[in-house]
Design a protein around this motif. Structure first.
Motif, short mmCIF file in Angstrom:
data_model
loop_
_atom_site.label_atom_id
_atom_site.label_comp_id
_atom_site.label_asym_id
_atom_site.label_seq_id
_atom_site.Cartn_x
_atom_site.Cartn_y
_atom_site.Cartn_z
N SER A 73 0.80 -1.13 0.06
CA SER A 73 0.05 -0.17 -0.18
C SER A 73 0.94 1.43 0.37
CB SER A 73 -0.93 -0.09 1.09
OG SER A 73 -0.09 0.10 2.32
N ILE A 74 0.42 2.42 -0.38
CA ILE A 74 0.93 3.76 -0.47
C ILE A 74 0.11 4.73 0.06
CG2 ILE A 74 1.64 5.49 -1.96
CD1 ILE A 74 2.71 3.29 -3.81
N ASN A 75 0.60 5.71 0.97
CA ASN A 75 -0.27 6.76 1.54
C ASN A 75 0.70 7.87 1.38
OD1 ASN A 75 -2.32 7.89 3.02
ND2 ASN A 75 -0.88 8.39 4.55
N ILE A 76 -0.24 8.90 0.67
CA ILE A 76 0.68 10.49 0.54
C ILE A 76 -0.11 11.33 1.12
CG2 ILE A 76 1.20 12.07 -1.35
CD1 ILE A 76 1.18 9.72 -3.37
N GLU A 77 0.76 12.12 1.96
CA GLU A 77 0.08 13.46 2.48
C GLU A 77 1.00 14.56 2.19
OE1 GLU A 77 -0.76 12.83 6.73
OE2 GLU A 77 -1.94 11.08 6.50
N GLY A 78 0.57 15.55 1.15
CA GLY A 78 1.43 16.52 0.92
C GLY A 78 2.65 15.92 0.11
N ALA A 83 5.27 3.73 2.36
CA ALA A 83 4.72 2.86 1.39
C ALA A 83 5.04 1.42 2.28
CB ALA A 83 5.38 2.80 0.10
N VAL A 84 4.11 0.51 2.28
CA VAL A 84 4.22 -0.84 3.13
C VAL A 84 4.82 -1.93 2.14
CG1 VAL A 84 2.85 -2.46 4.48
CG2 VAL A 84 2.32 -0.04 4.63
N VAL A 85 5.89 -1.96 2.44
CA VAL A 85 6.52 -3.50 1.63
C VAL A 85 6.40 -4.81 2.24
CG1 VAL A 85 8.38 -4.08 0.24
CG2 VAL A 85 7.87 -1.77 0.33
N PHE A 128 7.40 -10.72 6.41
CA PHE A 128 7.48 -9.33 7.17
C PHE A 128 7.25 -8.00 6.44
CE2 PHE A 128 10.71 -6.13 8.27
CZ PHE A 128 10.53 -5.97 9.46
N ARG A 129 6.39 -7.12 7.04
CA ARG A 129 6.24 -6.16 6.65
C ARG A 129 6.76 -4.84 7.01
NH1 ARG A 129 -0.47 -6.03 4.94
NH2 ARG A 129 -0.15 -8.01 3.71
N GLN A 130 7.05 -4.10 6.28
CA GLN A 130 7.83 -2.66 6.74
C GLN A 130 7.33 -1.51 5.97
OE1 GLN A 130 12.17 -3.06 8.05
NE2 GLN A 130 12.48 -1.94 6.48
N THR A 131 7.59 -0.42 6.79
CA THR A 131 6.80 0.75 6.17
C THR A 131 8.23 1.65 5.85
OG1 THR A 131 4.87 0.81 7.44
CG2 THR A 131 5.68 2.90 6.46
N LEU A 132 8.32 2.17 4.51
CA LEU A 132 9.19 2.85 3.89
C LEU A 132 8.84 4.16 3.75
CD1 LEU A 132 10.69 0.95 1.01
CD2 LEU A 132 11.80 1.28 3.18
N ILE A 145 13.79 8.05 -0.36
CA ILE A 145 13.47 7.29 0.73
C ILE A 145 14.29 8.08 1.73
CG2 ILE A 145 13.92 5.21 1.96
CD1 ILE A 145 12.28 4.65 -0.63
N VAL A 146 13.62 8.22 2.95
CA VAL A 146 14.06 9.02 4.14
C VAL A 146 14.22 8.11 5.43
CG1 VAL A 146 13.65 11.60 2.97
CG2 VAL A 146 11.99 10.00 4.69
N SER A 147 13.97 6.75 5.31
CA SER A 147 14.10 6.06 6.55
C SER A 147 15.10 4.85 6.55
CB SER A 147 12.63 5.37 6.57
OG SER A 147 12.25 4.65 5.73
N LEU A 148 15.30 4.72 7.63
CA LEU A 148 16.64 3.41 7.72
C LEU A 148 15.92 2.28 8.02
CD1 LEU A 148 18.74 5.46 10.26
CD2 LEU A 148 19.19 5.16 7.58
N GLN A 149 16.54 1.15 7.43
CA GLN A 149 16.12 -0.29 7.53
C GLN A 149 17.14 -1.39 7.41
OE1 GLN A 149 13.23 -1.14 4.62
NE2 GLN A 149 14.70 -1.30 3.01
#
Length: 215
Positions: A73-78, A83-85, A128-132, A145-149
């Motif tokens: 899924s993808i969610n956009i706010e401004g 994104a859930v992968v 395993f689901r992770q949000t980017l 991409i601005v999140s670490l994983q």
């Protein structure tokens, strides 16, 4: 009546704007996941924006081994998006703490240690689901991409990386014959051990091709 028409028009316009944004985010996420899956660190960095990002040495740090991935899924706010992968995990390399080089009787000074991710945990049918997290930058109007994983690679990508590291370190030893280089010898030992673990994993689990979904 006119007010209703204007509201409907605004809703349609908003929906039309969101569609290309969603597709742009989806493409960006898939590009990132694919570059990560294949161990392409240069492309990964080109898709990331964060002052603390450091893809590091994948032969030393914890790594998740994946067989496939898909965008859920993808969610956009401004200018922000998430994104859930979902990943199909088959194994994880976890850190082991050493207080001296393996195979050597010598120990580090008190309070000194090194962590090496050379312990493989085999997983079966693990999802395993992770949000980017992403952000759109005005400079080029592109999403990054601005999140670490924890890095997620295919077994073939990690095998290729480890083999290259072993060959480079062996070349270092051959060019410095007679010198005492316990750190280089230890890294070779660690990486050869990890190669054997991955080869053993490959003998029971097929993990060579990515399977990215656009849904």
């Amino acid at each position: 009546m006119r007010t209703i028409f204007v509201c409907v028009l605004l809703l349609v316009s908003t929906a039309m704007c969101e569609e290309p944004n969603t597709e742009a985010v989806r493409v960006r996420v898939i590009d990132f996941c694919n570059s990560e899956f294949r161990g392409d660190q240069d492309k990964q960095l080109a898709l990331m924006r964060n002052s603390s990002f450091d893809v590091g040495n994948l032969d030393e740090m914890p790594v998740d081994l994946v067989r496939s991935y898909k965008v859920i899924s993808i969610n956009i706010e401004g200018n922000l998006a998430s994104a859930v992968v979902e990943y199909d995990l088959i194994g994880r390399f976890k850190n082991v703490r050493y207080y001296g080089y393996p195979g050597s009787k010598s120990k580090f000074e008190k309070g000194v240690w090194i962590d090496q991710a050379d312990k493989l945990e085999i997983l079966h049918d693990a999802k395993f689901r992770q949000t980017l997290s992403l952000k759109r930058y005005r400079a080029d109007n592109k999403w990054y991409i601005v999140s670490l994983q924890t890095p997620k690679l295919s077994t073939s990508a990690l095998l290729d990386l480890l083999t290259k590291e072993v060959n480079m370190d062996k070349d270092t030893l051959s060019r410095n014959k007679g010198e005492y280089l316990p750190n280089v010898e230890a890294v070779i030992s660690w990486n050869e051990h990890k190669i054997k673990l991955i080869e053993g994993l490959n003998s029971t689990v097929m993990s060579t091709q990515p399977a990215a979904s656009h849904e």
